[in-house]
Write an enzyme that holds these catalytic residues in place. Structure first.
Site, short mmCIF file in Angstrom:
data_model
loop_
_atom_site.label_atom_id
_atom_site.label_comp_id
_atom_site.label_asym_id
_atom_site.label_seq_id
_atom_site.Cartn_x
_atom_site.Cartn_y
_atom_site.Cartn_z
N LYS A 85 0.71 -1.72 -0.46
CA LYS A 85 -0.30 0.34 -0.10
C LYS A 85 1.06 1.22 -0.15
CE LYS A 85 -0.96 0.40 4.92
NZ LYS A 85 -1.16 -0.49 6.42
N TYR A 97 15.89 31.67 2.67
CA TYR A 97 14.88 32.39 3.07
C TYR A 97 14.92 32.82 4.51
CZ TYR A 97 12.16 30.93 -1.12
OH TYR A 97 11.32 31.09 -2.43
#
Length: 813
Positions: free
Chosen positions: A483, A709
């Site tokens: 999965k 940043y």
């Protein structure tokens, strides 16, 4: 070859039972799944920790195999084939190979060491093949099984062999020596690999050196630890970078991107250029140089050939291609043995039924051209290839031996006609000798993505699967969870491999995951663990098997099953025993039984539950209470409905910690991908995924300048900064930035500077000898996923499943 195989098998200690009608043998096999098995195959039924090839003998008979080496004859097969009954089929395979080896008298180079064996073998093949018909180990076939398979490939036209031998513990090399019987020995390196299998380094050296007990010469880097283990009748031919006592003294000098080796050998003093600078490649090249000197090659030939050495690609890679194609890239070698391996790999990994092979001329087979291409044609036919594209003057001559075949004289001609060739919805094996530069074809066919890739080691997945299977009691089945896109590693490709390994069930979370696998050709039963009621029609259409965990869902499924007139459709009943996530609770069991009693539309294939604390030994009592409740509820359901389905409650940690509760099946999840919550068990698993990128740009900033940043990083001194094209949109947590995390460049840690950006991150490479374009390890061996999870206060599952699907997955073996 047929007579040699027959004579070799007749010499092993075995009881022969059979009719002797079909004794025309020209191939040996140990893989029941190979499409190459047929009437001329001698099949050894090996028994492993979790596999027994005897179970597939009847299936092999259907394909025409009639000669088997077995420990026992399966019921019903006694008079239908020829059987050599032995005590141990692996020992018999090794004895057979040793007998076969005795038919050949030409020189054999035997290679062993901790590292570099396969590289040296491939380079020696390149260096010596202009003058010899070379037979060598395919890929890294150096194990107790790989060595005999390699040696059995010798034929009458070969006049030089190069075989590698790998061991992991004492007493293994003696068997390999009897098979290889090297006349020339090469010890490549003594490192830390497999240290755990030996008491100390001296024992490891002694064991490796036993490969050369009957060799005429042994070539090695002078080392007083090794000297004492050289056999009296064996000549030592040594080299060194530091000791002039060695037979050959080598001085290394870097020049641009190359290394110049100044070679001092007796009265000779000359330079050799090699196109590498890393220590391992220089050492491996030096071993090759020594072999050329021992074979008395002249200096100009040595110089000319050594400068042409090339990086060896030792892996078969699966890549996404254009127009919904899947590419298997084996574009660096083209010989008969490796072709057989690549075709078997294609069969285990094919994503589309349509199969195309792009094949160059085959080199170094030792056979006549007509005989060789007849065998190649038979091989391709047995593997049911739909189309053959041949490239090379020789294969073009034998075009008529292939069906649906077009040929080109060279790679340039293929590329010139590429636009007129249709490639879509197919699996393409690209198999070519290095001189044909098939990497250009790979580039044309490969889906274009950015330079960050997640490499998935399929060998490691196979190893981890077998590791956990070895913990299971006999007859306990195994479901493997694929999965969440195979825990971030790639669902379909891994499912294909698991199907190849004959796992009993696959588990997915939602119906669309299972539908994708079914559409990709997976036919293993697939359980959908979290089915939504709206997906029941699709689940039925695609023959998936839903987990049913509540009365509402049960009634909804029974309603649609009745509408579709289903009978005995497989479902799985889940009980909640304490996880309190999904499942029927104890107070609903009466209505559950009443609803299912006498209902023929569905069949309960399994009953399951889920442990909440299988990895938390401090909650052992709670886990035992869950198991006890599961036993109670499942037993009552089985008793009331007169059924005997599979029962399963253990996940990965449960397999290791609650072995007494394996029931009929277990569910393997994160462990398949090399992750364990137990530090000791973690050491025994292999890393599956390596997230790689490259350096986009390097700059040096001054003190008091910032990076990224918000100016979160301020340089205190001149700092060399590398930018890497991977960021939080690719799945790298922003919490991994600002000095918390690091990447690995040239085997050195490079700390992450400032905030991680959406598509990029910056690292400190001050003091690291690197350049733009160099490889970067984001996670793998260092840092590991487990280390990242610990630092980020999360779990390994989250790290793996966060990797964006825009990151290309490359699968290799």
């Amino acid at each position: 070859m047929s007579q040699k195989i027959l004579n070799s098998i007749q010499k092993i200690p075995a009881t022969f039972l059979g009719n002797q009608e079909n004794r025309d043998l020209d191939a040996v096999s140990i893989d029941s799944r190979s499409l190459q098995n047929g009437p001329q195959t001698l099949f050894f039924a090996l028994i492993g920790a979790n596999t027994d090839a005897h179970l597939y003998i009847q299936d092999l008979m259907v394909t025409g195999v009639r000669n088997f080496v077995v420990t026992h004859i399966p019921n019903g097969c006694e008079t239908k084939a020829n059987f050599y009954v032995v005590d141990d089929t692996l020992v018999a395979l090794q004895q057979f190979a040793a007998n076969y080896r005795d038919f050949f008298e030409f020189p054999i180079i035997g290679l062993t060491g901790s590292n570099g064996k396969t590289i040296v073998k491939e380079w020696l093949n390149f260096l010596l093949s202009p003058d010899y018909n070379v037979i060598r180990s395919p890929k890294s076939y150096n194990s107790q099984i790989g060595v005999p398979l390699s040696v059995i490939a010798i034929n009458e036209k070969h006049n030089l062999g190069i075989f590698e031998a790998g061991i992991s513990t004492s007493s293994e090399m003696a068997k390999l020596e009897e098979i290889i019987k090297p006349t020339v020995g090469v010890l490549t390196n003594i490192g830390s690999a497999h240290d755990q299998g030996f008491l100390n380094v001296e024992e490891k050296i002694k064991e490796k050196m036993s490969l050369f007990k009957n060799s005429k010469v042994i070539i090695y880097q002078i080392d007083n630890r090794v000297d004492s283990f050289v056999f009296p009748k064996t000549k030592a031919f040594t080299w060194s970078f530091v000791s002039k006592e060695a037979d050959v003294f080598i001085v290394k000098n870097r020049v641009l991107d190359d290394t110049i080796l100044n070679v001092q050998f007796g009265e000779e003093n000359f330079d050799v250029k090699i196109p590498f600078q890393d220590a391992a490649s220089v050492e491996n090249a030096s071993s090759c140089l020594m072999v050329l000197l021992y074979f008395k090659y002249d200096i100009s030939t040595i110089q000319n050939r050594m400068q042409l050495l090339y990086p060896v690609e030792m892996r078969l890679k699966v890549k996404n291609g254009i127009n919904n194609c899947s590419i298997i890239d084996d574009s660096y070698s083209s010989d008969f043995q490796s072709l057989k391996i690549a075709l078997d790999f294609l069969e285990s990994q094919k994503q589309y039924e349509k199969k195309t092979i792009i094949l160059s001329d085959i080199f170094q087979s030792g056979l006549s051209k007509d005989e060789l291409y007849t065998k190649v044609s038979q091989l391709i036919v047995s593997n049911k290839m739909d189309r053959v594209i041949g490239i090379g003057e020789t294969i073009s001559e034998f075009k008529d031996k292939f069906t649906n075949c077009i040929t080109f004289k060279n790679t340039a001609a293929f590329i010139a006609d590429f636009e007129n060739l249709d490639f879509s919805n197919e699996t393409i094996l690209i198999k070519g000798a290095r001189s044909f530069q098939f990497e250009e074809i790979v580039y044309l066919l490969e889906e274009k993505t950015h330079e960050t890739v997640l490499e998935i080691n399929l060998n490691a997945i196979s190893y981890n699967l077998n590791f956990f299977k070895s913990k299971l009691k006999p007859k306990v089945k195994i479901m493997v969870m694929v999965k969440a896109f195979g825990y971030g590693n790639g669902g379909l490709e891994i499912a294909k491999l698991l199907q190849h390994h004959k796992v009993d069930y696959l588990g997915v979370a939602f119906a669309d995951e299972g539908i994708s696998l079914k559409n990709g050709g997976v036919n293993v039963p697939i359980m959908v663990l979290n089915p939504e009621n709206t997906s029941f029609a699709a689940i039925i259409q695609h023959q998936l098997e839903p987990e049913i965990y509540c009365l509402k869902g049960l009634h909804a499924f029974l309603k649609i099953a009745k509408q579709k007139n289903l009978e005995q459709f497989p479902i799985h009943i889940k009980f909640d025993t304490g996880m309190h996530r999904l499942g029927f609770e104890e107070n609903t069991i009466e209505e559950l039984i009443a609803t299912l009693k006498g209902n023929n539309t569905v069949q309960i294939k399994s009953i399951l539950s889920h442990l909440a604390t299988s990895d938390a030994l401090e909650h052992m009592d709670f886990a035992h209470s869950q198991i006890a409740l599961f036993e109670k509820l499942s037993s009552r359901l089985m008793s009331e409905l007169y059924i005997k389905p599979l029962r399963h409650i253990l996940n990965t940690s449960g397999i290791s910690n609650f072995q007494e509760s394996q029931y009929d099946m277990v569910r393997l999840g994160i462990g398949l991908y090399g992750i364990s919550n137990d530090p000791e068990e973690q050491k025994q698993l292999e890393d599956v995924g390596t997230l790689k990128s490259v350096i986009s740009q390097i700059r040096t900033i001054a003190a008091r300048e910032s990076v990224g940043y918000g100016r979160k990083f301020m340089a205190e001194k001149p700092t060399k900064v590398a930018t890497i094209p991977i960021g939080y949109a690719d799945g790298i947590s922003r919490g991994w930035g600002n000095g918390v995390g690091f990447v690995t460049i040239k085997n050195e840690k490079a700390s992450i500077l400032g905030s991680i950006c959406m598509d990029m991150l910056m690292v400190d490479v001050t003091g690291i000898d690197c350049k733009e374009g160099d490889a970067v390890i984001v996670f793998g061996q260092s840092p590991t996923v487990a280390y990242m999870a610990q630092k980020l206060n999360t779990i390994s599952y989250e790290i793996l499943t966060s990797i964006s699907q825009r990151v290309k997955r490359v699968f290799f073996r």
